[in-house]
Design a protein around this motif. Structure first.
Motif, PDB file in Angstrom:
ATOM      1  N   GLU A 121       1.023  -1.140   0.427  1.00 36.36           N
ATOM      2  CA  GLU A 121      -0.115  -0.537   0.005  1.00 36.36           C
ATOM      3  C   GLU A 121       0.992   1.152   0.080  1.00 36.36           C
ATOM      4  O   GLU A 121       2.413   1.088   0.229  1.00 36.36           O
ATOM      5  CB  GLU A 121      -0.926  -0.055   0.912  1.00 36.36           C
ATOM      6  N   ALA A 225      -8.828  -6.694  -6.068  1.00 38.97           N
ATOM      7  CA  ALA A 225      -9.035  -6.966  -4.965  1.00 38.97           C
ATOM      8  C   ALA A 225      -9.665  -7.875  -4.150  1.00 38.97           C
ATOM      9  O   ALA A 225      -9.117  -9.064  -3.543  1.00 38.97           O
ATOM     10  CB  ALA A 225      -9.019  -5.967  -4.279  1.00 38.97           C
ATOM     11  N   ALA A 315      -2.026   2.737  -6.843  1.00 40.65           N
ATOM     12  CA  ALA A 315      -2.445   2.060  -5.666  1.00 40.65           C
ATOM     13  C   ALA A 315      -3.289   3.000  -4.924  1.00 40.65           C
ATOM     14  O   ALA A 315      -3.266   2.912  -3.446  1.00 40.65           O
ATOM     15  CB  ALA A 315      -1.751   1.132  -4.761  1.00 40.65           C
ATOM     16  N   PRO A 317      -6.183   5.886  -3.094  1.00 36.03           N
ATOM     17  CA  PRO A 317      -7.144   5.858  -3.408  1.00 36.03           C
ATOM     18  C   PRO A 317      -7.501   6.650  -4.359  1.00 36.03           C
ATOM     19  O   PRO A 317      -6.486   7.975  -4.578  1.00 36.03           O
ATOM     20  CB  PRO A 317      -7.550   6.061  -1.784  1.00 36.03           C
ATOM     21  N   TYR A 319      -7.928   3.793  -6.265  1.00 31.09           N
ATOM     22  CA  TYR A 319      -7.634   3.332  -6.663  1.00 31.09           C
ATOM     23  C   TYR A 319      -6.737   2.116  -5.989  1.00 31.09           C
ATOM     24  O   TYR A 319      -7.258   2.366  -4.324  1.00 31.09           O
ATOM     25  CB  TYR A 319      -6.148   3.248  -7.259  1.00 31.09           C
ATOM     26  N   ASP A 320      -6.796   0.832  -6.376  1.00 30.40           N
ATOM     27  CA  ASP A 320      -6.196  -0.609  -4.897  1.00 30.40           C
ATOM     28  C   ASP A 320      -4.827  -1.531  -5.717  1.00 30.40           C
ATOM     29  O   ASP A 320      -4.546  -2.020  -4.724  1.00 30.40           O
ATOM     30  CB  ASP A 320      -7.469  -1.540  -4.729  1.00 30.40           C
TER      31      ASP A 320
END
Length: 407
Positions: A121, A225, A315, A317, A319-320
């Motif tokens: 993350e 995810a 990655a 927010p 998005y992931d």
């Protein structure tokens, strides 16, 4: 990518709640360009395995470590078995290798399992008030945001050279984007990957990151995810996991770059030479994915470029980090210091995790070529900036290619 952040996030253990602290408006206006190579708490020793530089089995169940890797580790007081069993998590500054010639990256087989890759993350954010106040070069008006478009799966069919770089930093498990590039020393058989300098080295206050690995066409079928929670390694990394057996970035990034601020951004590029985690089938990375891009070091001026396309796995927010996106826009100019080369800038809503992803434009021969990589952008995710690739970038590229020429 390093981003202008109006707030910063603190992180506890994996699964812990994040707390966000707002900044005064005056601070936000000159807030930091912060690394957004995304990160989380380390996966820990349970994700371990056997360490090697090529993951080759000696035939008796033991892992074979090439002598040059053993010697380099020994030179720096690193015991291979201790490294395999978790000594790589020691980020003591006195023991953190930082010089250009000090790169070592022994393979820890199966360290990068699907869960560890999925859970990478964004990092803790820091604030520096002086980042943008020193703009003295030529900077064009801020571009209008361009909404990132999802690359349709399969990614191998539609963006075969794109992938993710995974690595460990003091902040935890981290991720960037990267591109397979051609190697003139091995035509059609390249094992070279282009990314950002801040995806392999911490810059002026740190050293080389560890456990650096490249996964081409990560999540090739574009699973969500939730769907990836039960995915196998073959589904997440259908073209394998490729560990960096050498990496090189610019001297300017090593001496000037940092986790916050725009210092060194004009030289924020790196080349990784890779080898398959489990020994492979004798094919190179380029042969395995079926493609590689040439790199254009002529640094075309923005007036000469109608459009450039940036690709990556954002990655942060909203998005992931699990899906591939891209933006296309006519570039403008961004200058952070009059003494440094002017950077390219495009409108794009991609966020952290897209760092290091390739910027592709039409080359002199009319064919696609890599001309930059994502380096910095604002927290509002309205634009991205990347370095122009000139003599310094060519020097890094040539050094990596030359190191493996004839092998």
């Amino acid at each position: 990518m390093r981003s202008i952040r109006p707030s910063f996030t603190t992180r506890g253990h994996r699964g812990g709640r994040r707390r966000t602290f707002p900044l005064p408006a005056a601070v936000a206006l000159v807030s930091a360009l912060v690394l957004t190579a995304t990160a989380c708490e380390s996966g820990g020793a349970e994700a371990g395995g056997d360490a090697s530089a090529s993951a080759a089995d000696a035939g008796n169940g033991e892992i074979r470590i090439p002598d040059h890797i053993k010697d380099k580790l020994k030179e720096h007081g690193i015991d291979v078995d201790q490294w395999r069993n978790g000594a790589w998590k020691n980020w003591n500054k006195d023991d953190w290798l930082r010089e250009a010639q000090d790169f070592v990256n022994p393979i820890i087989e199966d360290l990068w399992d699907p869960d560890r890759m999925r859970d990478a993350e964004e990092p803790d954010q820091k604030i520096d008030e002086g980042d943008l106040s020193g703009d003295q070069g030529v900077t064009d008006p801020e571009p209008q945001p361009v909404r990132a478009e999802a690359v349709p799966p399969s990614y191998h069919e539609n963006a075969a050279t794109a992938g993710k770089v995974f690595f460990d930093s003091p902040e935890g498990t981290s991720v960037c984007s990267a591109t397979v590039v051609q190697d003139p020393a091995h035509p059609g058989k390249s094992n070279m990957v282009w990314t950002a300098g801040h995806c392999v080295h911490a810059g002026k206050k740190g050293g080389w990151y560890r456990n650096i690995a490249f996964v081409p066409s990560y999540n090739d079928s574009g699973r969500s995810a939730a769907e990836l929670e039960g995915a196998t390694k073959e589904q997440v990394a259908p073209y394998g996991v490729w560990w960096g057996d050498w990496a090189q970035t610019s001297d300017q990034w090593i001496e000037q770059g940092g986790a916050t601020g725009g210092d060194g951004a004009s030289y924020d590029f790196a080349v990784i030479h890779v080898t398959p985690e489990k020994g492979g089938d004798g094919k190179s990375l380029e042969e395995t994915v079926g493609a590689a891009l040439p790199v254009d070091f002529e640094a075309p001026a923005v007036q000469e470029m109608e459009s450039v396309t940036a690709t990556g796995y954002p990655a942060a927010p909203p998005y992931d980090g699990q899906k591939l996106f891209r933006c296309a826009d006519k570039p403008g100019r961004l200058s952070l210091a009059a003494s440094d080369p002017t950077m390219y800038r495009i409108g794009c809503t991609m966020t952290g995790g897209s760092s290091g992803g390739g910027w592709v434009a039409e080359g002199a021969d009319g064919k696609p070529a890599l001309v930059s990589n994502t380096s910095i952008g604002p927290v509002t995710a309205g634009w991205l900036a990347g370095p122009r690739l000139g003599e310094e970038a060519k020097g890094v590229f040539d050094a990596v290619s030359g190191k493996f020429a004839g092998r």
